[in-house]
Design a protein around this motif. Sequence first.
Motif, PDB file in Angstrom:
ATOM      1  N   SER A 138       0.228  -1.190  -0.365  1.00  0.00           N
ATOM      2  CA  SER A 138      -0.115  -0.144   0.546  1.00  0.00           C
ATOM      3  C   SER A 138       0.518   1.375  -0.068  1.00  0.00           C
ATOM      4  O   SER A 138       0.755   1.978   0.996  1.00  0.00           O
ATOM      5  CB  SER A 138      -0.746  -0.175   1.058  1.00  0.00           C
ATOM      6  OG  SER A 138      -0.041   0.201   2.342  1.00  0.00           O
TER       7      SER A 138
ATOM      8  N   GLU B  15      -7.820   5.625  -2.901  1.00  0.00           N
ATOM      9  CA  GLU B  15      -9.442   5.249  -3.214  1.00  0.00           C
ATOM     10  C   GLU B  15      -9.558   4.636  -0.896  1.00  0.00           C
ATOM     11  O   GLU B  15      -8.248   4.081  -1.067  1.00  0.00           O
ATOM     12  CB  GLU B  15      -9.644   4.018  -4.127  1.00  0.00           C
ATOM     13  CG  GLU B  15      -9.788   4.328  -5.370  1.00  0.00           C
ATOM     14  CD  GLU B  15      -9.161   3.040  -6.283  1.00  0.00           C
ATOM     15  OE1 GLU B  15      -9.394   2.286  -5.726  1.00  0.00           O
ATOM     16  OE2 GLU B  15      -8.993   3.293  -7.417  1.00  0.00           O
TER      17      GLU B  15
ATOM     18  N   PRO C 219     -10.596   2.297   1.642  1.00  0.00           N
ATOM     19  CA  PRO C 219     -10.695   1.149   2.079  1.00  0.00           C
ATOM     20  C   PRO C 219     -12.102   0.578   2.011  1.00  0.00           C
ATOM     21  O   PRO C 219     -13.001   1.795   2.333  1.00  0.00           O
ATOM     22  CB  PRO C 219     -10.128   0.637   3.453  1.00  0.00           C
ATOM     23  CG  PRO C 219     -10.402   1.933   4.176  1.00  0.00           C
ATOM     24  CD  PRO C 219     -10.764   3.061   2.871  1.00  0.00           C
TER      25      PRO C 219
ATOM     26  N   PHE D 266     -13.952  -4.809  -2.849  1.00  0.00           N
ATOM     27  CA  PHE D 266     -14.109  -5.171  -4.275  1.00  0.00           C
ATOM     28  C   PHE D 266     -15.590  -4.949  -4.775  1.00  0.00           C
ATOM     29  O   PHE D 266     -16.308  -6.314  -4.783  1.00  0.00           O
ATOM     30  CB  PHE D 266     -12.937  -5.402  -4.321  1.00  0.00           C
ATOM     31  CG  PHE D 266     -12.931  -5.718  -5.914  1.00  0.00           C
ATOM     32  CD1 PHE D 266     -11.704  -4.687  -6.929  1.00  0.00           C
ATOM     33  CD2 PHE D 266     -13.387  -6.746  -6.886  1.00  0.00           C
ATOM     34  CE1 PHE D 266     -11.578  -5.249  -8.189  1.00  0.00           C
ATOM     35  CE2 PHE D 266     -13.005  -6.719  -8.267  1.00  0.00           C
ATOM     36  CZ  PHE D 266     -12.345  -6.172  -9.041  1.00  0.00           C
TER      37      PHE D 266
ATOM     38  N   LYS E 193     -10.515  -4.173  -0.049  1.00  0.00           N
ATOM     39  CA  LYS E 193      -9.960  -3.433  -0.567  1.00  0.00           C
ATOM     40  C   LYS E 193      -8.870  -2.693   0.808  1.00  0.00           C
ATOM     41  O   LYS E 193      -9.317  -2.395   1.517  1.00  0.00           O
ATOM     42  CB  LYS E 193     -10.086  -2.116  -1.775  1.00  0.00           C
ATOM     43  CG  LYS E 193      -9.325  -2.494  -2.665  1.00  0.00           C
ATOM     44  CD  LYS E 193      -9.723  -1.303  -3.337  1.00  0.00           C
ATOM     45  CE  LYS E 193     -10.538  -0.225  -2.962  1.00  0.00           C
ATOM     46  NZ  LYS E 193     -11.196   0.047  -4.201  1.00  0.00           N
ATOM     47  N   ARG E 194      -8.057  -3.008   0.807  1.00  0.00           N
ATOM     48  CA  ARG E 194      -6.892  -2.636   1.856  1.00  0.00           C
ATOM     49  C   ARG E 194      -6.842  -0.998   2.009  1.00  0.00           C
ATOM     50  O   ARG E 194      -6.559  -0.770   0.926  1.00  0.00           O
ATOM     51  CB  ARG E 194      -5.705  -4.099   2.577  1.00  0.00           C
ATOM     52  CG  ARG E 194      -5.894  -3.943   3.101  1.00  0.00           C
ATOM     53  CD  ARG E 194      -4.681  -5.160   3.506  1.00  0.00           C
ATOM     54  NE  ARG E 194      -3.834  -5.532   2.821  1.00  0.00           N
ATOM     55  CZ  ARG E 194      -3.753  -6.510   2.059  1.00  0.00           C
ATOM     56  NH1 ARG E 194      -3.990  -7.469   2.816  1.00  0.00           N
ATOM     57  NH2 ARG E 194      -2.710  -6.697   1.141  1.00  0.00           N
TER      58      ARG E 194
ATOM     59  N   GLU F 126      -2.750  -1.885  -6.072  1.00  0.00           N
ATOM     60  CA  GLU F 126      -4.623  -2.065  -5.442  1.00  0.00           C
ATOM     61  C   GLU F 126      -4.175  -3.125  -5.068  1.00  0.00           C
ATOM     62  O   GLU F 126      -3.846  -3.835  -5.843  1.00  0.00           O
ATOM     63  CB  GLU F 126      -5.029  -1.991  -6.120  1.00  0.00           C
ATOM     64  CG  GLU F 126      -7.505  -2.051  -5.804  1.00  0.00           C
ATOM     65  CD  GLU F 126      -6.984  -3.727  -6.270  1.00  0.00           C
ATOM     66  OE1 GLU F 126      -8.508  -4.091  -7.156  1.00  0.00           O
ATOM     67  OE2 GLU F 126      -6.271  -4.381  -7.173  1.00  0.00           O
ATOM     68  N   ASN F 127      -4.571  -4.132  -3.760  1.00  0.00           N
ATOM     69  CA  ASN F 127      -3.758  -5.308  -3.371  1.00  0.00           C
ATOM     70  C   ASN F 127      -5.063  -6.635  -3.995  1.00  0.00           C
ATOM     71  O   ASN F 127      -4.733  -7.551  -3.939  1.00  0.00           O
ATOM     72  CB  ASN F 127      -4.114  -5.441  -1.853  1.00  0.00           C
ATOM     73  CG  ASN F 127      -5.531  -5.129  -1.363  1.00  0.00           C
ATOM     74  OD1 ASN F 127      -6.555  -4.634  -1.730  1.00  0.00           O
ATOM     75  ND2 ASN F 127      -5.941  -6.331  -0.598  1.00  0.00           N
ATOM     76  N   VAL F 128      -6.698  -6.019  -4.338  1.00  0.00           N
ATOM     77  CA  VAL F 128      -7.118  -7.268  -4.836  1.00  0.00           C
ATOM     78  C   VAL F 128      -6.980  -8.161  -6.324  1.00  0.00           C
ATOM     79  O   VAL F 128      -7.135  -9.144  -5.903  1.00  0.00           O
ATOM     80  CB  VAL F 128      -8.810  -6.493  -4.641  1.00  0.00           C
ATOM     81  CG1 VAL F 128      -9.903  -7.716  -5.273  1.00  0.00           C
ATOM     82  CG2 VAL F 128      -9.300  -6.315  -3.610  1.00  0.00           C
TER      83      VAL F 128
END
Length: 608
Positions: free
Chosen positions: A97, A246, A248, A251, A264-265, A301-303
């Motif tokens: 992040s 964006e 958290p 998603f 989504k973190r 973005e983590n997803v």
Amino acid sequence: MSQFRSDEPPFEDDEAENEMDEDEEDVPLAMRKRKQEEPDQADGGMDDDDIPLLARKKIKKEYKEYKEKTKKKRVKEGADDEYDIIKPKKKKIKQESVIKIVTVSPIKRQKIKEEEEEVWRWWEEEKRADGVKWTTLEHKGPVFAPPYERVPRNVRFYYDGKPLELSEETEEAATFYAKMLNHDYCTKDCNFQEMFNFFQAESEKRKAASKEEKLVKKIENEALMKEYGFCMIDGHKEKIGNFRLEPPGLFRGRGEHPKMGMIKRRIQASDESMVPSPPSGSRWKEVRHDNTVTWLASWIENVQGQVKYIMLNPSSKLKGEKDHIKYETARRLDKVIDKIRATYRDEWKSKEMRDEDQADTVGCCSLRVEHVQLHKELNGKENVVVFDFPGKDSIRYYNEVEVEKRVFKNLELFMEHKKEGDDLFDRLNTQVFRTYNASKTLQSQLDLLTDPSATVPEKLLAYNRANRAVAILCNHQRSVPKGHEKSMENLKEKIKAKRDAIDDCEAEYHDFKKAAKRGSVKEKVNADKKGKQLERLKDQLKKLELQETDRDENKTIALGTSKLNYLDPRISVAWCKKHGVPIEKIFNKTQRTKFLWAVHMADENYRF
DNA sequence: AGATCTACTTAGGACACGTCTA
DNA sequence: TAGACGTGTCCTAAGTAGATCT
């Protein structure tokens, strides 16, 4: 100029949880220490960077494989719920992040001119051909999502019917779901009802807030916008598109997305840096000077493991110039389109094509074998190709097209020896064609539909019809607006009322006329008046009726997308100038600022 | 030569907001 | 004067193109 990137030590999910829960103060401390000891981050740089990169790759790969699989599956089974079968693999993903910032330390700070200041007429300046996007750039960095605020203690979460204490982080995650109770994610075991109610109440409260409270909020918002919403680029103040990171949340993919509902973190800045200062004590992952790109900041973005960017508003030079170039390219296509068409028609009979279908190659046009059906005859038409496929955003495209026999035969050939999942065409590029077709259609439809002697409302209807033709061509659909049915009813009622009024008026008018014939001056005047009133009512009725057709024709069609992305704005500008229609009638404020270049560049004689 | 990555455009839905109407 | 309603703005996912990597 200077660019920077803040370097955050990636951490594992549960570590993060622990740190958060146990002692938040440790984090900044650790950072500070880190900063002193390894100012140049030579240490674990490798570890820090490699692992997240791998994780990202894996995420992406998995998703791609998944998509492939499900595509093929969908073909076989025609099933809708195949996504349920595959669960996203749970694994620890290193925190990524981190924010990269592109910015600049301009040597000279340009004096910020007063609001609504002069327009930067970049379209009158020389274009740079070297790919350099700017020479100086200055901005305040992105706005981070506001920190999580815990819900009151009496708002509880229940698991298996029993209230359960949640850590702050878990609670935040729970609220993501609670806010979406009307979606069907979360019905088993977990009970989000109280949280849901709480947020509903909050939202009600917000809506019911007094004027003053709303105003305060508005002013705060504007202040934030003023501070973070603009940047200075080459000495000009420009609006940023998305200056907020964006927040958290869950998603939400479109269509039957396998990652729907994943968390989504929150994006961290971690690590301090100077120029745009990140929140709390930390620096950016990287600070970069790169004047060959247009973005101001980026994160991962983590997803889906994708890079996301902060970029400029469409009103900016950087975006506008690109847009202008796009339409010029499309216009150039206009000059050679006949030749291109003649050529490919000629090549329909070429033998060369026939050999190609053995090669199982994949081109850039993604239409696959299963997306078309060939019918020698269908609904009284011959050689019909039926297209049926999910397009972008899972929007269905369906069309039955009658084609020339030769085309039909070729398609048969292309499909021979191919199986579902195989591409129908190779080496096809349609991008410019989309812009070209859209703009060309608008121009010709406007020519066709505009009656120069018509009234402005009539001309506007013509414009909308032309716009609509384009939207249909591009398959820009939308779901029927919520209150559509009702609003149509209302309109119908209005129309009925208007008709009644006209009937009454007409009757009176005839009475007056009769009376007038008998010679009374007064009756004559009355008849005249009534006549005029009748005219007006009829006009109004016509308008309403036009509105009715317009709205109904438009219920599943989105005009905005083509207007914003595919229609050369100069066509519209010229049309307005030529027919005396105020530009505000067809472009709203946002559109006018985006297309300011076109408003200035095009006169009434401009043709696409 | 294909896969992957970076940068950027395109897209529809959610929701905020302003206006119109009862 | 609130509530309905339509429009505009925000949001961010989902595409594509071209460069770069393997």
